[in-house]
Design an enzyme around this catalytic site. Structure first.
Site, PDB file in Angstrom:
ATOM      1  CG  PHE A  52      -2.096  -0.954   1.047  1.00  0.00           C
ATOM      2  CD1 PHE A  52      -2.860  -1.032  -0.098  1.00  0.00           C
ATOM      3  CD2 PHE A  52      -2.378  -1.824   2.075  1.00  0.00           C
ATOM      4  CE1 PHE A  52      -3.882  -1.947  -0.218  1.00  0.00           C
ATOM      5  CE2 PHE A  52      -3.397  -2.747   1.974  1.00  0.00           C
ATOM      6  CZ  PHE A  52      -4.149  -2.806   0.825  1.00  0.00           C
ATOM      7  CG  ASP A  53       3.764   4.362   1.105  1.00  0.00           C
ATOM      8  OD1 ASP A  53       3.295   5.118   0.223  1.00  0.00           O
ATOM      9  OD2 ASP A  53       4.506   4.768   2.006  1.00  0.00           O
ATOM     10  CB  ILE A  54       4.253   0.361  -4.513  1.00  0.00           C
ATOM     11  CG1 ILE A  54       3.913  -0.941  -3.805  1.00  0.00           C
ATOM     12  CG2 ILE A  54       5.284   0.157  -5.614  1.00  0.00           C
ATOM     13  CD1 ILE A  54       5.073  -1.643  -3.188  1.00  0.00           C
TER      14      ILE A  54
END
Length: 134
Positions: A52-54
């Protein structure tokens, strides 16, 4: 990781793309490495990990430019038989969130969230510039 952050290598330093710091072949090798990492997190682990934070700031490169994810602060664990997890109250970098999710309530999201972020990274790698100038 000796090469540092991916973002350091993908953005042009000048107004034209002649100042690109990496050759196309190297960028071409980095992109599938990111996908293999996502595949491992989403499919190969006993418990699915949704990052969720690529973003380029959360990808490190080793000495042969092999990418590795870090900063799992927003990640969620998901059972193998489930595909949707809750993201209520989560904060993320806006330009890597699918617009459909960004303009709706961040209720339930899936591994496709990471796939969209990957697509944004590829666009930045090809364009050698940030997609949004905040």
């Amino acid at each position: 990781m000796p090469k540092g952050l991916l973002e350091r290598f993908i953005y042009s330093q000048g107004s034209d793309n002649q100042n690109r710091q990496l050759e196309w072949i190297t960028l071409y090798d980095i992109a599938p490495g990111i996908v293999r990492g996502l595949e491992y997190l989403h499919q190969c682990c006993n418990t699915r990990i949704l990052h969720f934070d690529i973003k380029p700031h959360n990808i490190l490169l080793d000495w042969i430019f092999c990418p590795t994810f870090f900063d799992f602060g927003l990640s969620k664990l998901c059972e193998r038989n489930k595909s949707i997890v809750s993201m209520i109250g989560a904060r993320r970098t806006a330009k890597y969130i699918a617009s459909k999710v960004f303009f709706q309530n961040l209720g339930g999201v899936s591994h496709k969230f990471d796939a969209y972020s990957y697509g944004m990274i590829v666009l930045e790698m090809v364009g050698a510039r940030k997609n949004i100038n905040v």
